[in-house]
Design an enzyme around this catalytic site. Structure first.
Site, short mmCIF file in Angstrom:
data_model
loop_
_atom_site.label_atom_id
_atom_site.label_comp_id
_atom_site.label_asym_id
_atom_site.label_seq_id
_atom_site.Cartn_x
_atom_site.Cartn_y
_atom_site.Cartn_z
N PHE A 1 17.93 12.74 45.57
CA PHE A 1 18.65 11.78 44.22
C PHE A 1 19.80 12.64 43.62
CE2 PHE A 1 19.23 9.83 40.38
CZ PHE A 1 20.02 8.81 40.85
N GLN A 2 21.04 12.26 43.81
CA GLN A 2 22.22 12.84 43.41
C GLN A 2 22.40 14.31 43.56
OE1 GLN A 2 21.93 11.98 38.82
NE2 GLN A 2 23.20 9.86 39.47
N GLU B 1 34.21 11.73 34.19
CA GLU B 1 34.57 13.14 34.76
C GLU B 1 35.77 13.50 35.04
OE1 GLU B 1 31.91 11.20 35.79
OE2 GLU B 1 29.86 12.23 35.29
N MET C 1 58.02 4.65 41.04
CA MET C 1 58.30 5.65 41.84
C MET C 1 58.24 5.09 43.41
SD MET C 1 59.94 8.28 42.12
CE MET C 1 59.91 9.75 41.10
N LYS D 1 19.06 22.37 38.49
CA LYS D 1 18.15 21.96 37.14
C LYS D 1 17.16 22.94 36.78
CE LYS D 1 16.30 18.09 34.87
NZ LYS D 1 15.96 16.48 34.90
#
Ligand SMILES: Cc1ncc(C[n+]2csc(CCOP(=O)(O)OP(=O)(O)O)c2C)c(N)n1
Ligand SMILES: [Mg+2]
Lengths: 570, 88
Positions: free
Chosen positions: A113-114, A51, A469, A163
């Site tokens: 969940f999630q 993502e 760097m 959802k």
């Protein structure tokens, strides 16, 4: 008014908002949205591999096209993986809309969940965040999200959708157009600015990314040429004024050119447009441009006088401001001695570099050759580190938006996904990611996406074997104690050529100066796959000039210990 | 440190209060007191906040940053006649 599911409503709303590509990954909570997406003929979905890649791709797309970029993730870990790109887009004022699935309304707050409270997580790194609780609101929320992302000072907007809202039956009512007010620059401030410009002796245009976002490069050029005033372009504004233009002094700041830094320091008038006096530009604020009056124009009033008090504050879009200034400025200032001073610095302190003593490639040479051979019509992205600074210094930019990088947040791993997004937006341009061997290992999985989806980006890995760097800072400020900056990439772990092949790309390697041009040309000929070039360069090259953090700009060093503005009485 | 009073009109939208409070926290603002009250208009609330800012830090900046929030309808710094000063 049609009866649809929330998910169909979402897809239609996105189509109506002009969305043509989405970068995302499905998952449980967002799953309903993926079903109608399959049928959309207007929206292309690019299935990314992480993502974070989706978010940076949306940003690359937005910066290459000037349109709103869109990314999609599922709830929980999908959403939290978007945190870095949201923060990145917030810092660099990039218009993106992130759509996240959420657990069912009745489950919110139950540690389902999630479940992650992404709206709260994103509070300090988004312009705004919506959570849709009524499916009927979807069209209006999407329209508002796009308008907010693009309007005023652009930035990221999150839309979190449970959802069951996506699954519900609802009606689709096209959203009424969202009114965006545009502030007209105050006429009295414009007059005062024009007066100061006409009477200044050592003025300089200090140009930031706001000029790019406003699409005001042409108006800037007109005003610059009419007044003869020198121009500096910050990291976010490279290309807003052509590098080949006589009046361009280059990039100011920590790794800016001596003439650009000196122009700000010695100035009696900063004409700051779409820029925010970032610490990487100003150095120690109290020592920055001590004798300059400041005209500061920005679309965000909160930026004006934030770090440096503006004598003439102008709130407005840079394009409107420049149009007004072009109308108001009648007399050009006399700048003969100013230019004599600046041209003298240009002659004495051009950007340069040494070849590594160990016979390895000079990274600056590689980047300069890419810029020359690939040319100014291409789009370049960069990761974060030495290679990023060299990409800002040694590629000649002629067009606004031709250099896309992570300026404010400094996000390693930005280059590959941003290039992927940019290429989706402008399929006819060559897109080159100039990446570090460290950065590349953070997000190279998106090359799989590029290979499978016909997104033929080129990636030039500036492989210096190190987190270069950080190593440079260890060299300069930690007595050369190189703690945890070696990457073993010079020992071919990983072997970038083999890795490229494994990811479905063409892999090339270049170790000799005599091969550089040839390898770049060969990469340009490959059109059916992405290309990765492993440029094995010296590990000791450093980025110069440099203003060490915590010092004033007058202490700019052209190489270690040499301070042309500080040591000499100029 | 200087004491400042701010008065805001806030949309009654989910997350609106959180956004204001997070702004204080991200911008390093010390909050002394905060009160939220309904208004006659059902869709907005009134928020009165007393904050402390380091000397030399202009409350205007904070006002502008608060005004950027979509759910903040208006914000003003109320002149405080009894402005206290602690330290420099
Ligand atoms: C996500 C993230 N982690 C850590 C850093 C700190 N950091 C800045 S530059 C840099 C080194 C980058 O290494 P590489 O990609 O090889 O670039 P180089 O400097 O060698 O050109 C690191 C670790 C960062 N900017 N971003
Ligand atoms: Mg490196």
């Amino acid at each position: 008014m049609d009866t649809v599911t929330g998910a169909s409503s979402l897809v239609r709303a996105l189509e109506d908002a002009g969305c043509e590509v989405i970068f995302g990954i499905p998952g449980g909570a967002i799953l309903p949205a993926y079903d109608p997406l399959l049928d959309s003929v207007k929206i292309r979905h690019v299935l990314v591999r992480h993502e974070q890649g989706a978010g940076h791709a949306a940003s690359g797309y937005a910066q290459a096209t000037g349109r709103v970029g869109v990314c999609v993730a599922t709830s929980g870990p999908g959403a939290t993986n978007l945190v870095t790109p949201l923060a990145d887009a917030y810092m660099d004022s990039v218009p993106i809309v992130a759509i996240t699935g959420q657990v069912n309304r009745s489950m919110i707050g139950t540690d389902a969940f999630q479940e992650a409270d992404i709206r709260s997580i994103s509070l300090p790194i988004t312009k705004h965040a919506f959570q849709v609780t009524d499916p009927a609101d979807i069209p209006a929320v999407i329209a508002e999200a796009f308008a907010l992302a693009a309007g005023g000072r652009p930035g990221p907007v999150l839309v979190d959708i449970p959802k069951d809202v996506l699954a519900a039956t609802t009606t689709y009512t096209p959203a009424a157009p969202v009114a965006i007010s545009r502030i007209t620059p105050a006429a009295n401030e414009i007059r005062r600015a024009a007066g100061l410009i006409a009477s200044s002796r050592r003025p300089v245009f200090y140009i930031g990314g706001g000029v790019v976002r406003a699409g005001a490069a042409a108006e800037l050029r007109t005003l610059a040429e009419r007044t003869g005033i020198p121009v500096v372009t910050t990291l976010m504004a490279r290309g807003a004024f052509p590098d080949s233009h006589r009046q361009h002094l280059g990039m100011p700041g920590m790794h800016g050119t001596v003439p650009a830094v000196a122009a700000l320091q010695q100035s009696d008038l900063l004409i700051a447009l779409g820029t925010r006096f970032d610490d990487r530009v100003t150095g120690v604020l109290d020592l920055f441009a001590p004798n300059a009056a400041v005209i500061h124009a920005d679309i965000d009033p909160a930026e004006i006088s934030k770090n440096r008090k503006a004598d003439v504050p102008i709130v407005g879009d840079c394009k409107d401001v420049l149009v007004s200034l072009n109308a108001a400025v009648r007399r050009a200032p006399v700048l003969t001695s100013w230019w004599a001073y600046l041209d003298g610095l240009r002659d004495r302190f051009p950007l340069g570099y040494d070849w590594p003593a160990d016979g390895k490639l000079a990274p600056q040479h590689v980047i300069e050759r890419i810029g020359t051979l690939v040319g100014p019509e291409a789009i370049y992205t960069a990761g974060v580190g030495q290679h990023q600074m060299w990409a800002a210094q040694f590629v000649g930019y002629e067009r606004p938006g031709s250099f896309i990088n992570s300026g404010g947040l400094g996000t390693m791993g930005f280059a590959v996904p941003a290039a992927m997004g940019a290429q989706c937006g402008v399929p006819d341009r060559a897109v080159w990611a100039i990446d570090g061997d460290g950065c590349f290992q953070m997000t190279n999985q998106e090359l799989v996406t590029c290979a499978l989806d016909g997104i033929p980006i080129k990636v030039a890995i500036i492989n210096n074997g190190n987190l270069g760097m950080v190593r440079q800072w260890q060299n300069l400020f930690y007595r050369g104690r190189y703690s945890n900056t070696g990457l073993s990439t010079h020992d071919r772990v990983p072997d970038f050529v083999a890795l490229a092949e494994a990811l479905g790309c063409a892999g090339l390697r270049c170790t000799e100066k005599s091969e550089v041009d040839d390898v770049i040309m060969r990469a340009m000929e490959v059109r059916d796959r992405p290309v990765v070039i492993d440029f094995v360069v010296g590990e000791d090259a450093q980025v110069w000039p440099m203003v060490a953090a915590g010092t004033g700009n007058d202490e700019i060093m052209t190489v270690r210990g040499i301070k042309p503005l500080f040591d000499e009485d100029l | 440190m200087n004491r400042h009073e701010l008065s805001l009109v806030l949309r009654n939208a989910p997350g609106a209060l959180a956004r204001v409070v997070v702004l204080f926290s991200s911008r390093g603002v010390d909050v002394e007191s905060l009160s939220l009250d309904p208004t006659e208009r059902g869709d907005v609330s009134r928020m009165d906040v007393v904050v402390w800012l380091p000397a030399g830090r202009n409350p205007d900046q904070l006002v502008k940053q608060l005004s950027r929030l979509v759910d903040v309808k208006s914000v003003v710094a109320v002149a405080d006649p009894a402005r206290n000063q602690i330290g420099a």
